[in-house]
Design a protein around this motif. Structure first.
Motif, mmCIF file in Angstrom:
data_model
loop_
_atom_site.group_PDB
_atom_site.id
_atom_site.type_symbol
_atom_site.label_atom_id
_atom_site.label_comp_id
_atom_site.label_asym_id
_atom_site.label_seq_id
_atom_site.Cartn_x
_atom_site.Cartn_y
_atom_site.Cartn_z
ATOM 1 N N MET A 1 32.185 7.897 27.618
ATOM 2 C CA MET A 1 32.786 8.048 28.947
ATOM 3 C C MET A 1 32.756 6.700 29.658
ATOM 4 N N VAL A 2 33.905 6.257 30.154
ATOM 5 C CA VAL A 2 33.988 4.992 30.861
ATOM 6 C C VAL A 2 33.504 5.172 32.293
ATOM 7 N N ALA A 3 32.652 4.228 32.735
ATOM 8 C CA ALA A 3 31.981 4.402 34.020
ATOM 9 C C ALA A 3 32.889 4.129 35.210
ATOM 10 N N VAL A 4 33.917 3.317 35.043
ATOM 11 C CA VAL A 4 34.808 3.011 36.151
ATOM 12 C C VAL A 4 36.243 3.188 35.688
ATOM 13 N N ASN A 5 37.159 3.395 36.643
ATOM 14 C CA ASN A 5 38.549 3.649 36.302
ATOM 15 C C ASN A 5 39.433 2.417 36.374
ATOM 16 N N ARG A 6 38.995 1.389 37.071
ATOM 17 C CA ARG A 6 39.779 0.164 37.164
ATOM 18 C C ARG A 6 38.820 -1.023 37.159
ATOM 19 N N VAL A 7 39.089 -1.977 36.297
ATOM 20 C CA VAL A 7 38.197 -3.128 36.130
ATOM 21 C C VAL A 7 38.998 -4.404 36.327
ATOM 22 N N PHE A 8 38.606 -5.224 37.304
ATOM 23 C CA PHE A 8 39.216 -6.531 37.487
ATOM 24 C C PHE A 8 38.514 -7.514 36.557
ATOM 25 N N VAL A 9 39.304 -8.174 35.721
ATOM 26 C CA VAL A 9 38.758 -8.923 34.595
ATOM 27 C C VAL A 9 37.955 -10.142 35.033
ATOM 28 N N ALA A 10 38.392 -10.860 36.060
ATOM 29 C CA ALA A 10 37.643 -12.035 36.498
ATOM 30 C C ALA A 10 36.241 -11.658 36.967
ATOM 31 N N GLN A 11 36.083 -10.431 37.461
ATOM 32 C CA GLN A 11 34.763 -9.961 37.869
ATOM 33 C C GLN A 11 33.950 -9.474 36.680
ATOM 34 N N PHE A 58 35.179 -11.016 18.773
ATOM 35 C CA PHE A 58 36.105 -10.050 19.353
ATOM 36 C C PHE A 58 35.565 -8.646 19.121
ATOM 37 N N VAL A 59 35.582 -7.834 20.182
ATOM 38 C CA VAL A 59 35.158 -6.433 20.093
ATOM 39 C C VAL A 59 36.307 -5.556 20.570
ATOM 40 N N PRO A 60 36.858 -4.676 19.711
ATOM 41 C CA PRO A 60 37.955 -3.789 20.129
ATOM 42 C C PRO A 60 37.529 -2.887 21.278
ATOM 43 N N MET A 61 38.484 -2.516 22.126
ATOM 44 C CA MET A 61 38.157 -1.673 23.277
ATOM 45 C C MET A 61 37.618 -0.308 22.862
ATOM 46 N N LEU A 62 37.980 0.170 21.672
ATOM 47 C CA LEU A 62 37.441 1.451 21.213
ATOM 48 C C LEU A 62 35.937 1.385 20.978
ATOM 49 N N ARG A 63 35.406 0.185 20.832
ATOM 50 C CA ARG A 63 33.965 0.028 20.652
ATOM 51 C C ARG A 63 33.223 -0.050 21.985
ATOM 52 N N VAL A 64 33.957 -0.103 23.090
ATOM 53 C CA VAL A 64 33.337 -0.203 24.415
ATOM 54 C C VAL A 64 33.036 1.194 24.925
ATOM 55 N N MET A 65 31.767 1.482 25.107
ATOM 56 C CA MET A 65 31.367 2.811 25.552
ATOM 57 C C MET A 65 31.462 2.943 27.071
ATOM 58 N N SER A 66 31.060 1.903 27.793
ATOM 59 C CA SER A 66 31.132 1.970 29.256
ATOM 60 C C SER A 66 31.260 0.585 29.847
ATOM 61 N N VAL A 67 31.969 0.534 30.971
ATOM 62 C CA VAL A 67 32.095 -0.694 31.753
ATOM 63 C C VAL A 67 31.613 -0.362 33.159
ATOM 64 N N GLU A 68 30.526 -0.998 33.554
ATOM 65 C CA GLU A 68 29.933 -0.738 34.858
ATOM 66 C C GLU A 68 29.954 -2.016 35.686
ATOM 67 N N PRO A 69 29.690 -1.919 36.991
ATOM 68 C CA PRO A 69 29.741 -3.124 37.842
ATOM 69 C C PRO A 69 28.783 -4.228 37.414
ATOM 70 N N ASN A 70 27.692 -3.875 36.698
ATOM 71 C CA ASN A 70 26.698 -4.892 36.358
ATOM 72 C C ASN A 70 26.475 -5.070 34.865
ATOM 73 N N ALA A 71 27.215 -4.354 34.019
ATOM 74 C CA ALA A 71 26.989 -4.481 32.573
ATOM 75 C C ALA A 71 28.079 -3.761 31.789
ATOM 76 N N VAL A 72 28.187 -4.168 30.519
ATOM 77 C CA VAL A 72 29.072 -3.509 29.555
ATOM 78 C C VAL A 72 28.197 -2.979 28.426
ATOM 79 N N THR A 73 28.461 -1.752 27.988
ATOM 80 C CA THR A 73 27.692 -1.147 26.904
ATOM 81 C C THR A 73 28.615 -0.808 25.740
ATOM 82 N N LEU A 74 28.192 -1.176 24.544
ATOM 83 C CA LEU A 74 28.976 -0.899 23.347
ATOM 84 C C LEU A 74 28.534 0.404 22.704
ATOM 85 N N ALA A 75 29.448 1.017 21.967
ATOM 86 C CA ALA A 75 29.147 2.238 21.237
ATOM 87 C C ALA A 75 28.429 1.898 19.935
ATOM 88 N N THR A 76 27.818 2.897 19.327
ATOM 89 C CA THR A 76 27.107 2.706 18.071
ATOM 90 C C THR A 76 28.067 2.267 16.974
#
Length: 417
Positions: A1-11, A58-76
């Motif tokens: 489950m992605v933690a946020v619905n819109r992510v500004f890349v520079a941030q 490079f990490v494909p987006m399908l490997r990204v489990m969550s994107v939060e304001p203070n961190a990114v978490t990858l899936a197993t």
């Protein structure tokens, strides 16, 4: 489950990246998108992560489990550690989109300062929004920042990005606070056009720090891009040993011309270093260690050690010599280790706490001899003394490691996340 619905890349750039069990992987540096022929939002292919070794993967987006304001978490699963290489029709959002000029539906122009991506129901991500600053008036004055839908702007095709000149203000803002080594890693991953634009926008001191962290090929490429007068200014701002290493790789006419353009007091230590082979103590040393005369106090020594521009290795030792205190100095008397400085009264003289028994290196000592020296004495800094007992400089362990590690030590493999 992605933690946020819109992510500004520079941030997003610079956020720590963790594995599913919380283990640190590296930092997010950029996002890769695939541009379309039409004006529909492009697909987000994945993220560029920087490992602690500075290698970018490079990490494909399908490997990204969550994107939060203070961190990114990858899936197993496995993370491919092969170095990231940009393909045709791929665009780096931070590296290439920021500062691009776009056209709005009303005919006005704006400069991109950020772009946002959003997830879809299929777990895909799309680059859906562009934040840009409108240019107003005949002189293109800075207007307000607004956010538009991707499909409502033009000017972001691969050909348009390659053809238009870009500034670097927004990209430099992303670099703010980043270590020079991290900026160097970012520059290495950029297309040549963008790399040159960023180099032109950096001030001399910052660019010198960044060039010191680049590979030999990238150093020569950037130096060749710069006007000779500015190239000489950059060499002056670099550490003399790094400037000497770079100049040693250039053809003799280019080397002599750049040395001639440098200020004499800046070129003189570089010329001295160029007399030694790169794989000797003389070729490895810096001519600017911490040097004090014997009448200096412990407090003065500690003040010099606190200089934030010093590397930890150089700050580990103070060298005491008779005047003159610029290399090559007067007679070398000994050194004081930082641990000893911290244990002594601040108003005592450094002459009273000298280590006079520590062996020194000759400028012609081989790389093998220097390596054995560090291994034998468990030090990170060593004095280089000539036959007349004058201090010529100091070798630090990081300089030795740069020459000992194989060229492919950052080559990729597989690890588990």
């Amino acid at each position: 489950m992605v933690a946020v619905n819109r992510v500004f890349v520079a941030q997003l750039a610079g956020l720590p990246v963790f594995g599913p069990d919380g283990e640190p992987i590296g930092r997010a540096r950029d996002v890769v998108i695939s541009l379309r022929i039409d004006r529909q939002p492009p697909r987000v292919l994945g993220m560029v992560l920087e490992l602690v070794t500075r290698r970018r993967i490079f990490v494909p987006m399908l490997r990204v489990m969550s994107v939060e304001p203070n961190a990114v978490t990858l899936a197993t699963g496995q993370v491919n550690l092969r170095a990231f290489h940009q393909r045709a029709n791929e665009v780096l959002v931070v590296g290439e989109l920021l500062d691009a000029h776009v056209r709005l539906e009303d005919g006005s122009t704006a400069i991109v300062i950020d772009a946002a991506m959003e997830p879809t129901r299929t777990r895909d991500w799309r680059m859906t929004r562009v934040a840009a600053r409108v240019r107003t008036g005949r002189l293109g004055r800075r207007g307000p920042v607004q956010v538009w839908r991707w499909e409502d702007i033009t000017g972001l095709s691969v050909n348009e990005l390659a053809g238009q000149p870009q500034g670097a203000q927004q990209l430099l803002a992303v670099f703010e606070g980043m270590r020079a080594a991290d900026v160097a890693s970012t520059l290495h991953a950029l297309p040549s056009k963008r790399r040159y634009e960023v180099a032109d926008a950096l001030d001399d001191e910052r660019l010198a720090d960044v060039i010191e962290e680049l590979s030999e090929d990238d150093q020569k490429d950037l130096l060749a891009h710069l006007h000779e007068e500015r190239a000489a200014d950059i060499l002056e701002a670099m550490n003399p040993d790094d400037a000497a290493d770079l100049l040693a790789e250039l053809p003799e006419p280019d080397k002599d011309r750049l040395l001639g353009l440098m200020e004499p007091e800046e070129s003189e230590p570089v010329r001295r270093l160029l007399k030694y082979s790169f794989d000797t103590a003389g070729g490895l040393m810096t001519p600017e260690p911490i040097i004090l005369t014997p009448d200096a106090t412990i407090a003065e020594a500690l003040a010099r050690v606190r200089n934030p521009d010093l590397t930890p290795a150089l700050a580990s030792m103070v060298f005491v010599c008779r005047a003159p205190s610029a290399t090559p100095t007067g007679r070398y008397l000994g050194c004081v280790h930082i641990q000893r400085l911290l244990r002594e009264p601040p108003f005592d003289l450094v002459a009273g706490v000298l280590d006079t028994d520590l062996a020194s290196l000759s400028p012609d000592a081989s790389l093998e001899d220097v390596t054995r020296y560090f291994a034998a004495y468990n030090l990170v800094c060593a004095p280089v003394i000539d036959e007349t007992e004058h201090l010529l400089g100091a070798v630090t362990v990081d300089d030795v490691l740069d020459h000992l590690l194989p060229d492919d030590w950052r080559e990729t493999g597989l690890t588990h996340a």
